[in-house]
Design a protein around this motif. Structure first.
Motif, PDB file in Angstrom:
ATOM      1  N   ARG A   1       0.642  -1.175   0.053  1.00 23.57           N
ATOM      2  CA  ARG A   1      -0.152  -0.074  -0.131  1.00 23.57           C
ATOM      3  C   ARG A   1       0.991   1.195   0.115  1.00 23.57           C
ATOM      4  NH1 ARG A   1      -4.602   0.321  -1.562  1.00 23.57           N
ATOM      5  NH2 ARG A   1      -5.290   1.903  -0.071  1.00 23.57           N
TER       6      ARG A   1
ATOM      7  N   TRP B   1       0.808   5.645  -0.832  1.00 24.12           N
ATOM      8  CA  TRP B   1       0.121   7.182  -1.374  1.00 24.12           C
ATOM      9  C   TRP B   1       0.995   7.452  -2.708  1.00 24.12           C
ATOM     10  CZ3 TRP B   1      -3.871   9.720  -0.085  1.00 24.12           C
ATOM     11  CH2 TRP B   1      -4.325   9.680   1.303  1.00 24.12           C
TER      12      TRP B   1
ATOM     13  N   THR C   1      -4.339   7.003  -2.833  1.00 21.91           N
ATOM     14  CA  THR C   1      -3.716   5.695  -2.319  1.00 21.91           C
ATOM     15  C   THR C   1      -4.262   4.569  -3.405  1.00 21.91           C
ATOM     16  OG1 THR C   1      -5.900   5.368  -1.107  1.00 21.91           O
ATOM     17  CG2 THR C   1      -4.296   6.439   0.088  1.00 21.91           C
TER      18      THR C   1
ATOM     19  N   VAL D   1       2.652   3.241   2.890  1.00 19.96           N
ATOM     20  CA  VAL D   1       1.566   3.501   3.856  1.00 19.96           C
ATOM     21  C   VAL D   1       2.066   2.711   5.196  1.00 19.96           C
ATOM     22  CG1 VAL D   1      -0.596   3.108   4.785  1.00 19.96           C
ATOM     23  CG2 VAL D   1      -0.182   3.998   2.329  1.00 19.96           C
TER      24      VAL D   1
END
Length: 100
Positions: A48, A50, A59, A98
């Motif tokens: 994950r 950004w 995201t 993230v």
């Protein structure tokens, strides 16, 4: 971890009709991400993040690409349209992991 780089947008050959567009992360950064995220990845080895291109921030996940030997970032149509970039263009990209 934050990675900023310039990368060329490319079309995934397996899904050309669906216009899946990606940008490849640098090999060195990909190696560091693999080291930091070993055991913490999601399905398909996803991590994950950004992501930022121009004034657009979203995201998403980056995915390992064994063919290219690096992680790849999908760039959805809405982002490409908002930032006026398309396949073959080079964009300045920021990817921030993230927290897990």
């Amino acid at each position: 971890m934050i990675v900023e780089f310039d990368g060329e947008l490319w079309l995934w050959a397996a899904r050309r009709n669906e216009s899946w567009t990606f940008v490849s992360l640098p090999a060195e950064a990909s190696e560091e991400i693999r080291d930091r995220c070993s055991g913490a990845r999601r399905g398909f080895g996803a991590v994950r993040v950004w992501a930022t291109i121009g004034g657009s921030r979203w995201t998403t996940s980056i995915f390992p690409d064994s063919t290219r030997g690096c992680y790849v970032l999908p760039v959805k149509r809405a982002i490409r349209n908002a930032e006026a970039v398309d396949v073959g263009d080079t964009a300045t990209v920021t990817v921030e992991l993230v927290d897990r």
